[in-house]
Design a protein around this motif. Structure first.
Motif, PDB file in Angstrom:
ATOM      1  N   ARG A 142      -7.484   0.875   3.103  1.00  0.00           N
ATOM      2  CA  ARG A 142      -7.537  -0.551   2.711  1.00  0.00           C
ATOM      3  C   ARG A 142      -6.489  -1.351   3.475  1.00  0.00           C
ATOM      4  O   ARG A 142      -6.710  -2.498   3.857  1.00  0.00           O
ATOM      5  CB  ARG A 142      -7.307  -0.697   1.193  1.00  0.00           C
ATOM      6  N   ALA A 194       0.864  -1.191   0.000  1.00  0.00           N
ATOM      7  CA  ALA A 194       0.000   0.000   0.000  1.00  0.00           C
ATOM      8  C   ALA A 194       0.892   1.230   0.000  1.00  0.00           C
ATOM      9  O   ALA A 194       1.902   1.266   0.715  1.00  0.00           O
ATOM     10  CB  ALA A 194      -0.895   0.028   1.235  1.00  0.00           C
ATOM     11  N   ALA A 221      -7.831  -2.041   6.902  1.00  0.00           N
ATOM     12  CA  ALA A 221      -8.922  -3.026   6.827  1.00  0.00           C
ATOM     13  C   ALA A 221      -8.353  -4.426   6.575  1.00  0.00           C
ATOM     14  O   ALA A 221      -8.763  -5.410   7.203  1.00  0.00           O
ATOM     15  CB  ALA A 221      -9.901  -2.634   5.725  1.00  0.00           C
ATOM     16  N   ARG A 222      -7.391  -4.517   5.679  1.00  0.00           N
ATOM     17  CA  ARG A 222      -6.779  -5.811   5.337  1.00  0.00           C
ATOM     18  C   ARG A 222      -6.064  -6.411   6.556  1.00  0.00           C
ATOM     19  O   ARG A 222      -6.144  -7.617   6.822  1.00  0.00           O
ATOM     20  CB  ARG A 222      -5.854  -5.515   4.189  1.00  0.00           C
TER      21      ARG A 222
END
Ligand code: NAP
Length: 255
Positions: A72, A62, A75-76
């Protein structure tokens, strides 16, 4: 082990200081999300090292300068590792140059990663940390955040902004039981410092460090580990220097 059942996300953990922090957290029992921007193989080797220690880890790509990518990433981490308790904002870049030479894009990129990345990741974890009334955020700052150095105006400003974020986030999140602290690291040979700390320039800089040595990444990681864990339970808003005494001095004391 001080961090059993804790889950940590370390940004920029594929190499350098971030790698050492990920390994230090894992040695204390934390499951670790190893974030990186582009060096997939390096991140995979950190995951393999953690697994060899008997720990749990995932590598997650990321670009933290992108707010949607940072969201994200968080969240991941929560999905893959089953929670999140520790965020280490370590990802950083530099683009050194004299003020009249540095392009607006160059200083903005430094700001977007070093300050923006920490801001986006902090923003992405706060709802969860506040709801859990639990969480520790550790920002990897620099002595440059509070000192001047030729050619480092963009980098120093980004770390000064990170220090300000550390203080304000600490005050804002304290009532939710969330702590926010920073390590102000000194000179640590990594790819970020490149050849600056080698050869004659390195020797000249080392003479100005009161402890007369550069840091090993593990020495910065030890302070980050302390700030991430229960032993620093009464610290928040602290900017802890790990710089061999560099920022404590007015000068070397020699004419
Ligand atoms: P490094 O060896 O150059 O490693 C940088 C790490 O950040 C790599 O894992 C890189 O991922 C990642 N990264 C860079 N941009 C990113 C982005 N946009 N999104 C996600 N990850 C990104 O640097 P380092 O020396 O270990 O520095 C780590 C932190 O310590 C930085 O914040 C730096 O400012 C701070 N610090 C360093 C020193 C020092 O002397 N080294 C001193 C004080 C503070 P890839 O591998 O995928 O590129």
């Amino acid at each position: 082990m001080r961090l059993t059942d804790r889950v940590a996300l370390v940004t920029g953990a594929s190499r350098g200081i971030g790698r050492s922090i990920a390994l230090a957290l894992a040695r204390e029992g934390a499951a670790v999300a190893v974030n990186y921007r582009s060096r997939h193989q390096d991140a995979r080797s950190v995951v393999a090292e953690i697994e060899a220690l008997g720990g749990r880890a995932v590598a997650v790509a990321a670009d933290v300068a992108d707010p949607a990518a940072a969201a994200r990433l968080v969240a991941r981490t929560r999905t893959d590792l089953g929670g999140l308790h520790i965020l280490v904002n370590n990802a950083g870049i530099t683009d050194d140059g004299l003020i009249h030479d540095l392009s607006p894009d160059a200083w903005l990129d430094v700001m977007k990663v070093n300050f923006g990345g920490a801001y986006h990741c902090t923003s992405a974890v706060t709802e969860h940390f506040m709801a859990e009334r639990d969480g520790a955020i550790v920002n990897i700052s620099s002595v440059m955040g509070e000192r001047g150095w030729i050619g480092q105006s963009a980098y120093a400003a980004s770390k000064g902004a990170l220090n300000a974020l550390t203080r304000s986030a600490a005050v804002e999140l304290a009532r939710f039981g969330v702590r926010v602290n920073a390590v102000c690291a000194g000179f640590t040979p990594t790819e970020l410092t490149g050849p600056l700390l080698d050869g004659p320039s390195g020797r000249a800089i080392r003479r100005q460090v009161p402890l007369r040595s550069f840091a090993d990444p593990s020495q910065i990681a030890a302070v980050a580990l302390f700030l991430a864990g229960p032993d620093s339970g009464y610290l928040t808003g602290a900017l802890v220097r790990a710089d061999g005494g560099f920022a404590a001095q007015l000068g070397t004391g020699h004419a």
